[in-house]
Each structure stands twice: as C-alpha cells, then as structure tokens.
Design an enzyme around this catalytic site. Structure first.
Site, PDB file in Angstrom:
ATOM      1  N   CYS A 337     -18.082   0.522   4.822  1.00 30.43           N
ATOM      2  CA  CYS A 337     -19.048   0.536   3.716  1.00 30.43           C
ATOM      3  C   CYS A 337     -20.417  -0.051   4.067  1.00 30.43           C
ATOM      4  O   CYS A 337     -21.430   0.564   3.729  1.00 30.43           O
ATOM      5  CB  CYS A 337     -18.490  -0.049   2.426  1.00 30.43           C
ATOM      6  SG  CYS A 337     -17.212  -1.263   2.571  1.00 30.43           S
ATOM      7  N   ARG A 366      -9.055  -4.586  12.310  1.00 28.65           N
ATOM      8  CA  ARG A 366      -8.722  -5.776  11.523  1.00 28.65           C
ATOM      9  C   ARG A 366      -7.650  -6.549  12.261  1.00 28.65           C
ATOM     10  O   ARG A 366      -6.673  -5.958  12.709  1.00 28.65           O
ATOM     11  CB  ARG A 366      -8.210  -5.376  10.137  1.00 28.65           C
ATOM     12  CG  ARG A 366      -9.242  -4.609   9.359  1.00 28.65           C
ATOM     13  CD  ARG A 366      -8.722  -4.122   8.036  1.00 28.65           C
ATOM     14  NE  ARG A 366      -9.760  -3.335   7.372  1.00 28.65           N
ATOM     15  CZ  ARG A 366      -9.610  -2.731   6.209  1.00 28.65           C
ATOM     16  NH1 ARG A 366      -8.469  -2.824   5.567  1.00 28.65           N
ATOM     17  NH2 ARG A 366     -10.591  -2.041   5.681  1.00 28.65           N
ATOM     18  N   GLN A 384      -9.999   5.320   8.954  1.00 22.35           N
ATOM     19  CA  GLN A 384      -9.954   5.632   7.525  1.00 22.35           C
ATOM     20  C   GLN A 384     -10.630   6.970   7.267  1.00 22.35           C
ATOM     21  O   GLN A 384     -11.643   7.279   7.889  1.00 22.35           O
ATOM     22  CB  GLN A 384     -10.721   4.569   6.737  1.00 22.35           C
ATOM     23  CG  GLN A 384     -10.115   3.187   6.797  1.00 22.35           C
ATOM     24  CD  GLN A 384     -10.964   2.190   6.047  1.00 22.35           C
ATOM     25  OE1 GLN A 384     -12.174   2.162   6.192  1.00 22.35           O
ATOM     26  NE2 GLN A 384     -10.326   1.353   5.252  1.00 22.35           N
ATOM     27  N   ASP A 386     -12.705   7.794   5.198  1.00 24.52           N
ATOM     28  CA  ASP A 386     -13.515   7.014   4.277  1.00 24.52           C
ATOM     29  C   ASP A 386     -14.669   7.834   3.700  1.00 24.52           C
ATOM     30  O   ASP A 386     -15.163   8.761   4.337  1.00 24.52           O
ATOM     31  CB  ASP A 386     -14.096   5.819   5.050  1.00 24.52           C
ATOM     32  CG  ASP A 386     -14.261   4.594   4.171  1.00 24.52           C
ATOM     33  OD1 ASP A 386     -14.002   4.704   2.962  1.00 24.52           O
ATOM     34  OD2 ASP A 386     -14.650   3.540   4.700  1.00 24.52           O
ATOM     35  N   HIS A 388     -18.155   7.018   0.797  1.00 28.72           N
ATOM     36  CA  HIS A 388     -18.772   6.172  -0.223  1.00 28.72           C
ATOM     37  C   HIS A 388     -19.672   7.021  -1.085  1.00 28.72           C
ATOM     38  O   HIS A 388     -20.519   7.750  -0.565  1.00 28.72           O
ATOM     39  CB  HIS A 388     -19.506   5.010   0.440  1.00 28.72           C
ATOM     40  CG  HIS A 388     -18.561   4.107   1.157  1.00 28.72           C
ATOM     41  ND1 HIS A 388     -18.276   4.230   2.490  1.00 28.72           N
ATOM     42  CD2 HIS A 388     -17.777   3.110   0.689  1.00 28.72           C
ATOM     43  CE1 HIS A 388     -17.365   3.341   2.816  1.00 28.72           C
ATOM     44  NE2 HIS A 388     -17.040   2.651   1.755  1.00 28.72           N
ATOM     45  N   LYS A 472      -9.260  -1.272  -8.115  1.00 29.73           N
ATOM     46  CA  LYS A 472      -8.861  -0.074  -7.376  1.00 29.73           C
ATOM     47  C   LYS A 472      -7.909   0.780  -8.201  1.00 29.73           C
ATOM     48  O   LYS A 472      -7.228   0.280  -9.093  1.00 29.73           O
ATOM     49  CB  LYS A 472      -8.070  -0.449  -6.107  1.00 29.73           C
ATOM     50  CG  LYS A 472      -8.681  -1.455  -5.211  1.00 29.73           C
ATOM     51  CD  LYS A 472      -7.881  -1.561  -3.912  1.00 29.73           C
ATOM     52  CE  LYS A 472      -6.628  -2.399  -4.055  1.00 29.73           C
ATOM     53  NZ  LYS A 472      -5.919  -2.592  -2.784  1.00 29.73           N
ATOM     54  N   HIS A 518     -15.724   3.652  -3.445  1.00 39.36           N
ATOM     55  CA  HIS A 518     -15.081   3.760  -2.120  1.00 39.36           C
ATOM     56  C   HIS A 518     -13.830   4.602  -2.333  1.00 39.36           C
ATOM     57  O   HIS A 518     -13.122   4.384  -3.318  1.00 39.36           O
ATOM     58  CB  HIS A 518     -14.608   2.406  -1.595  1.00 39.36           C
ATOM     59  CG  HIS A 518     -15.618   1.296  -1.652  1.00 39.36           C
ATOM     60  ND1 HIS A 518     -16.031   0.632  -0.520  1.00 39.36           N
ATOM     61  CD2 HIS A 518     -16.277   0.716  -2.675  1.00 39.36           C
ATOM     62  CE1 HIS A 518     -16.887  -0.315  -0.867  1.00 39.36           C
ATOM     63  NE2 HIS A 518     -17.070  -0.291  -2.164  1.00 39.36           N
TER      64      HIS A 518
END
Length: 643
Positions: A337, A366, A384, A386, A388, A472, A518
RNA sequence: GCCAAUUUAGCUCAGGUGGUAGAGCAGCACCCUCGUAAUGUGCAGGUCGUUGGUUCGAAUCCAAUAAUUGGCUCCA
C-alpha cells in the site's frame, strides 16, 4: 405440577422436581438412552437436574452442536481422570470443548508426556468409560471449594475460584476425579465410546507468553466406534490432500534450508500454474477498470514510519537494509500500500480520476515467527494479488460492492461454491492497537456493514479482528472435505490517506481526502494455491493443470505418430507431453494416473491405422477412440468453461 | 519465540543394548516393442541435518544449532 413446553409447541404437565431424564424416559426409553443434556429455557442443563418451575425443554443429542460440546466437555473430565491416574499430582487449568473435540491444559510438574503416552491414556479412558460412572454435580460454598484445592495444592483452580462468586460454585465428580466446573455434563461416562487423543501441545497459562507453559492434550470422542472410524478416515483424507505432500509429488514448489525457511521456491510446474491464475485475475481486473503498476521490493524506512507499519511491526520484522550512506535504511516491503500511495501522489488527482484502481501482484516479506511457518499457507515471502482503490467518500460503498462481485467471481471460477463472509471490526474494549480517529473508523465500519447488507450477504461479525488501520471483510471458503480456509479480504481505510495527506480536487475546486480500499481476492498466491491444491486433491481443473495431456505410445514404433499428435495439440495451445520411455503401457498409465494428468491419449497400431487416438481420462478409464480434432475441441471446451 | 517430537539415498522408510549403513520406488544401462494402474536383469546413488563433546570406536550416548511436524502466541 409444572408446565413443560417442548420445541414443537406441545405443553405437558409434570410434577415439580422431575428431571429432564425422567421426562425423556416417560416419552421413550430410546430417547432417554440417546440424549446427552437438556436445554432448559435456553440454558444447557444436566439431565439429572430437577425442574422446579414452568420451562421450555429441548433434549440435546449428539446431533446438536450444544450436545456435542457437552459430550466433549465431559470427555475432557474423563481424560483428566486418566491423566491424574497416570501422573499423580497433576494440576488442572481448564478443559473446554473446541470445534472438533476438546483439550485440557495441565501442569504435569516435573513429568513430561509425549505422543507415545497418548495410547496408554486412551486405554485408561476407555477403561474408565466402561465403568459408566455418573457425573455428579454438587453445589459447594466458596470457602469449602478453596479449602479443597488448597489441600490439593492446585493454584490454578484457586485462581479460577478467585474470580467466582459464592453461591455459583459447583463441583463435578465422576469416578475418582473431582473438578471445579460450571457444567453441564452428560449423565455418565459410559456414553463415551470412541476415544482418540490427537496431539500434545504447550500452551501458556491464560494464553500469556510470560506465564508458565502448561501441557495441553487434545482429544476427540464419539458416542460410538463407527463415528470414530469415520473421523480417522477423515484425517487420512486430509493427509492425502496435504498441499505439502502434493506439492512435492506434483513438483509444484520446494523449500531450501539454504535459501531460508518460509521462502518458497516455485518449480516450473508450480510457476506455470501460478502464472495462469494471475493471468485469469489480471484479465478480470482489467475488465473491472484496474490499472497495473509495478513497484520495488524495498522502500525507505521513512515510508513505513509515515504508514505506521514501522511503529507497529518494525521490531518484529526483517531488519533494515543498510547502504554505504550513513543512516540510510531500507525495509523489505511488508505491504504494497505505501508504494501504491506514492503512485497516487505522483500527480495531482481530480475527482474525474477517481476511482483510481492500482493493481499489482506484489511480493512482500514478513518475518513470521518460526513456529508459525507452514507449507505455503504461512510463509515469510509471498505475493499478494493486491490492489488499492482510491475513491471519493461517496463512491466507497459502490466500489466495495464491485470488489465483492469480483471476489465471488474468482471463488466461483475456482470451484469454491461455499463461503462465509466475516466482518472484522475493532476490539470493543481495547482500542490501543489501532491507528486513526474514531470518526474514520465508524465510517469505515459502517461502509462495510452497509455494502454487505445491500448485497444481501450472510455475514458474521467478529470484534477485535480488524487490521490496525481499518476494518475488513474476510472471506472464508469451505473446501471439498468441509474445512474452512480464510482467503480473500477487502479493507476500507480512511487512515492511510490521512497519514500520507492524500488529496484530490473536487468538483467544487476544493481539496478533499480520498478513501482507500485494500483488496486481495486470492489473499496470496502461495496460500491460495495451497488451499486450491487441498480442495481438488491435486487434480487441478483443465484450465490450470500444468500438463493437460500425456501421450502414451504402446511402443517405440508409434513414436512418430505420437509426435505428430503432440505437435498438433501444442499448436492449439494445449499442454501435452509424450511418455517416451520404453515401458509397458500399464506402467505408463499408472505413472500418468499418479501424476494426476487429466487426459491420456494411447496410441498403438490400431490408432495409427485409423488416424485416431484412444482416450483415457484420469480416474475414469478407457473412453474409446477419438479423432485429434475431437480431443482438441473437448479440451478447449473444458478450458473455456473452467471445468 | 514457547512446548512436544522428527531429521538416514531424489522419494517412502528399516537400522535392540555404540563396532564407520540397508530395502522398495524413482534414476541410469541393457533386454523387451508390449493394448488401459507397476516386465525382467544389472549399475549407480548416503560427510546418517550441522557443529562440538564422551569413547579405542558414534547413525546410535551428551550438548549446542538448523530445518521440519503438531499445538500455543502472533498474523499489516
């Protein structure tokens, strides 16, 4: 006389003080043998507890969730009795039922227990169960209870007692074991027939890592041997589907001690599968108005200070990368992000640009705790799917709903037909773990609740499960053998736009704050492929499977024809291989079946003469002669339908 | 990170009480050229996770360490 109302609405009269068990016996002996507990005015009671007032009554059996929990809770006591017998002086903390079975947290003192002891405990439990000892409830005063456990020297039960009020304390005894317990319990140990102790684990007292580690023993029990056997079959089935085993067998991925733990290495077949999944989602995203971006794997420390990730996770994460420049520090990115936010900020944004949907298959790192790593489902480096979405506040709900549609489309395409959606909100009490204003959180939480309601989705709300910057919507799918997995997630975020001071120019020519969403339908490619592998037991659908067709010549003599067929298939973008080994056809078929390749084309003298192929489908057997054209059409059709 | 356990050939696994390793499958070679789930023969393959210690001698006993497994805690 008291009036008892049954679930069907019938009301019958009984004398005051009658037990639910006696009522059941009056109805039928068969019922009385089957029931485990009673729900009286909505509360679960022992069957032996007398009814003194008018009440509603529902009998609970093994078929009821509450019946099962009671059964397993009583089983935990039975296990405790066996443990106390084997390890005198053992002290007991709590022994609750769980989703599938029960556990008991025990302080064994100097003793250690290992898996090999479990069988002995199981035997002892069976022996105790056969004694058919009743579970006897006894109301006890707080002072007597304290005295009992002081004499026993059990500080854990004393701790439990300190939180209880006099007059609400009860003991349960079965056989030689007495425990502080609210109950309720099943009538007697004889009902417990199938017993399996599944594992041993350490568990901190009260879940706090600063406290002493207790020994937790997990078990599961059943009212008959047959159900235990079915459960053991289920465990076998889960083992067969384990993505770690299949990933090795199907050559999808591997790990190397030298590369580092939790860092998967994708083998060619796994990489092909993963790329195909990405292409599928990418296509859907482009249709939905997403724009692709690519960002680097590291970012400067200041980026994460601004985002709040540094404060929240900095110390527990991969540590900074230093450069020759004094004081310069970079972090492996744990999130995409902040990078995407910087792309948003790269140019001034007008309301006409919104929603801006930036998508990236972004790899993040991570530092998960070593004990947490697990195959592909919990790793330290993962990608991910991902994106945004930057939008105006009034667009949030619509955008959110579109994302829900996309997530559900993805699930449907991959054969996950059953799912649950969980709305993860802030902890109702402890707000210290979140960043952002109360107002922003309220808006974000409301947006999710309204969007799901307008979509008519069945949702459950979990407090305390939100991300630190926003609430979420998490999607849980149910796989082919009924297990639940968390996959996709959608998050509404009013906080990061503020921390990064994002703005857009509105229709009114004034500066406004955008909202971020997200989202990741797969969650991570690694985890998703793990779940998909277990769901389909390694038999991937035609559009994803790494090798679609294996051509099996009966002997070398037909190799040339096999090569022609293979070329023809490849020309049609079909992933085909030839088994060129000089093995017997039975052997080739066996190996191809085990490799879970969906289509086998067998070629011998007959096929060459007739210019056809003999079709055999994985797990199905001989399906007769087909022309190559028919095979091509069939595969194209299956790919198209995502079969 | 914590508790418990595991680690022997590419894979799956044997190797009481210490005497420097074995099977099946896979691989390779040869034979066979075969009709719907394993043809046969031979060959090759291992610093027994790593490091240190005890011992005349360690896959085996001890310690540390790494990875893995089942849980706990955590999960942006």
């Amino acid at each position: 006389m008291i009036n008892i109302t049954f679930p069907d609405g019938a009301v019958r009269q009984y004398e005051e003080g009658i037990t639910s068990l006696d009522i059941a016996k009056k109805i039928s002996e068969g019922l009385a043998r089957k029931i485990l507990a009673a729900e009286v005015n909505g509360e679960v009671w022992d069957l032996s507890r007398p009814l003194r007032t008018d009440a509603t009554l529902k009998f609970l059996t093994w078929e009821d969730e509450k019946g099962k929990s009671t059964f397993w809770h009583s089983s935990a006591h039975l296990m405790a009795e066996a443990v106390e017998d084997a390890f005198p002086g053992a002290k007991f903390w709590v022994g609750p039922p769980v989703e599938r079975g029960f556990y008991y947290d025990i302080d064994l003192g100097e003793n250690v227990i290992s898996e090999s002891d479990l069988e002995k405990l199981e035997k002892k439990m069976s022996e105790l169960a056969r004694q058919n000892n009743p579970y006897i409830r006894k109301e006890i005063s707080k002072s007597d209870a304290i005295k009992y456990f002081e004499d026993k020297g059990d500080e854990y039960k004393l701790d439990l007692l300190s939180g209880l009020q006099d007059g609400t304390i009860s003991f349960y005894t079965q056989g030689n074991f007495t425990d502080l317990c609210r109950g309720p319990h099943i009538p007697s140990t004889g009902l417990i027939k199938g017993i399996k102790l599944t594992s041993i684990a350490g568990a901190y007292w009260k879940g706090n890592e600063h406290n002493k580690m207790l020994t937790r023993i997990y078990g599961v029990t059943f009212p008959n041997q047959k159900e235990l056997e079915e459960y053991l079959v289920f465990l076998e089935e889960a083992k067969k589907r384990d993505h770690r085993k299949l990933g090795k067998e199907l050559e999808l991925f591997t790990f190397s001690e030298k590369v580092g733990s939790g860092l998967p290495l994708w083998l060619p077949k796994g990489a092909m599968l993963r790329e195909r999944l990405q292409q599928f989602l990418q296509k859907a995203q482009i249709e939905a108005g997403y724009l692709p971006v690519i960002t680097p794997h590291i970012g400067s420390k200041s980026l994460y200070i601004t985002s709040g990730h540094y404060e929240k996770y900095g110390a527990d994460s991969f540590q900074p990368i230093k450069t020759p420049v004094e004081g310069e520090e970079f972090f492996l990115k744990p999130m995409n992000c902040p990078h995407h936010i910087e792309i948003y900020k790269a140019s001034p944004r007008s309301y006409k640009d919104l929603p801006l949907r930036l998508a990236e298959f972004g790899t993040v790192y991570r530092y998960e705790q070593s004990g947490e790593l697990h195959g592909l489902t919990r790793v330290r480096g993962f990608t991910q799917d991902d994106a945004h979405l930057f939008c105006m506040p009034e667009q949030v709900k619509d955008e959110f709903k579109k994302v829900i549609d996309l997530v559900l489309y993805v699930f449907k395409s991959l054969g996950f037909t059953e799912y649950t959606a969980q709305i993860s909100l802030r902890d109702q009490v402890d707000r210290s773990k979140y960043i952002g204003t109360e107002k922003n959180w309220d808006m974000a939480e409301l947006a999710i609740i309204e969007a799901t309601r307008e979509k008519g989705m069945n949702t459950i709300i979990e407090y305390g499960e939100a991300a630190f910057y926003g609430p979420k919507l998490d999607f849980m799918v149910r796989d082919a053998i009924g297990r639940k997995w968390q996959l996709g997630t959608i998050q509404v975020d009013y906080n990061l736009p503020e921390r990064f001071d994002l703005i857009y120019i509105g229709e009114d020519n004034a500066r406004h704050r955008p909202v971020m969403i997200h989202r990741a339908p797969f969650g991570s490619m690694e985890r998703f492929i793990a779940v998909l592998t277990e769901h389909c037991m390694g038999k991937f659908p035609m559009w994803l499977v790494p090798v679609q067709v294996k051509i099996l010549p009966i002997s070398d003599k037909y190799m040339e024809y096999a090569e022609n067929v293979c070329a023809e298939l490849k020309n049609e973008d079909i992933r085909a291989e030839i088994d060129e080994r000089s093995e017997k056809i039975g052997k080739k078929i066996r190996d191809t079946e085990l490799a879970k390749i969906p289509i086998m084309l067998i070629i011998g003298e007959k096929e060459v003469n007739d210019q056809v192929v003999s079709l055999r489908r994985q797990g199905k057997g001989d399906e007769g002669s087909k022309t190559v054209k028919e095979i091509i059409d069939m595969i194209h059709q299956e790919v198209k339908n995502k079969k």
